[in-house]
Design an enzyme around this catalytic site. Structure first.
Site, PDB file in Angstrom:
ATOM      1  N   SER A   1       0.788  -1.132   0.501  1.00 38.13           N
ATOM      2  CA  SER A   1      -0.049  -0.378   0.091  1.00 38.13           C
ATOM      3  C   SER A   1       0.894   0.888   0.203  1.00 38.13           C
ATOM      4  O   SER A   1       2.011   1.047   0.681  1.00 38.13           O
ATOM      5  CB  SER A   1      -0.757  -0.274   1.292  1.00 38.13           C
ATOM      6  OG  SER A   1      -2.071   0.493   1.180  1.00 38.13           O
ATOM      7  N   ASP A   2       0.238   2.422  -0.176  1.00 41.69           N
ATOM      8  CA  ASP A   2       0.804   3.672  -0.031  1.00 41.69           C
ATOM      9  C   ASP A   2       0.555   4.727  -0.436  1.00 41.69           C
ATOM     10  O   ASP A   2      -1.165   4.415  -1.084  1.00 41.69           O
ATOM     11  CB  ASP A   2       2.291   3.606  -1.687  1.00 41.69           C
ATOM     12  CG  ASP A   2       2.758   4.803  -1.117  1.00 41.69           C
ATOM     13  OD1 ASP A   2       3.694   4.492  -1.102  1.00 41.69           O
ATOM     14  OD2 ASP A   2       2.833   5.666  -2.562  1.00 41.69           O
ATOM     15  N   GLN A   3       0.411   5.777  -0.201  1.00 40.56           N
ATOM     16  CA  GLN A   3      -0.397   7.200   0.022  1.00 40.56           C
ATOM     17  C   GLN A   3       0.513   8.031  -0.480  1.00 40.56           C
ATOM     18  O   GLN A   3       1.381   8.411  -0.061  1.00 40.56           O
ATOM     19  CB  GLN A   3      -0.824   7.755   1.195  1.00 40.56           C
ATOM     20  CG  GLN A   3      -1.775   8.047   1.598  1.00 40.56           C
ATOM     21  CD  GLN A   3      -2.322   8.925   2.929  1.00 40.56           C
ATOM     22  OE1 GLN A   3      -1.746   9.270   3.794  1.00 40.56           O
ATOM     23  NE2 GLN A   3      -3.397   7.919   3.073  1.00 40.56           N
TER      24      GLN A   3
END
Length: 203
Positions: free
Chosen positions: A74-76
């Site tokens: 995941s990444d933001q």
């Protein structure tokens, strides 16, 4: 509630304590493995594409070391008018980010990917969160940073803590996306990968 047994090991490819805490809500057994990925944006790469690319890269990098596992990456990336705002890393950069976001609308592009090398499963999804910031004084920014020190949070926004006081409104289809892992979408991807969320592998 009993913990279901999984047909394959589940691995979270992340160093984020926030994502680890969120995934624990599903009460599935999982391991944590730090991904070794260069997070430098590519020239002219949009925040949305950057978040998707990094989520997939993290999942694939960890899956290469755990080919039999189902791996979550995941990444933001905070998206301010098409420009990415990453983790500030230090105080001065956090002040600058918050001053830049003051009174404006920021889209937090949160991506999640699920990969299993043995089954050749790969799927990724983007969950944008629209965040409207209040007009922030320097005193408010300094008080917030002193209390939370959110230097490992995209856009300096630690909304699970005092950061919520910076905001005027939040719009999202997946309420945990802003913290760093969209659990509704994650459950969808895990079911598609054959992970028995709630004891069922049906989508």
């Amino acid at each position: 509630m009993s913990v279901p047994s999984l047909p394959r090991p589940l691995v979270l490819g992340s160093t984020s304590p926030y994502r680890r805490e969120l995934l624990q809500r599903l009460r599935l057994p999982f391991e944590v493995e730090p991904p070794r990925v260069d997070e430098t944006p590519r020239p002219e790469e949009t925040p949305a594409l950057l978040a998707l690319r990094l989520a997939l890269a993290k999942a694939h990098e960890v899956a290469a070391r755990h080919p039999g596992a189902v791996v979550i990456g995941s990444d933001q990336v905070a998206d301010l008018d098409g420009h990415p705002l990453g983790k500030p890393g230090h105080h001065a950069r956090a002040v600058a980010q918050l001053q830049e976001m003051s009174g404006r609308t920021v889209i937090f592009q949160t991506a999640v990917a699920v990969v299993c090398r043995d089954t050749r499963f790969e799927r990724a999804s983007l969950v944008p969160v629209t965040v409207k910031f209040r007009q922030l004084s320097l005193a408010e920014i300094e008080a917030y940073l002193a209390a939370e020190q959110p230097y490992d949070c995209a856009g300096s926004a630690k909304v699970e803590g005092l950061g919520i006081a910076l905001l005027r409104a939040v719009e999202s289809d997946d309420p945990t996306a802003l913290i760093g892992l969209p659990l509704i979408r994650t459950c969808e991807l895990l079911r598609a990968a054959g992970v028995p969320v709630l004891g069922s592998s049906l989508p």
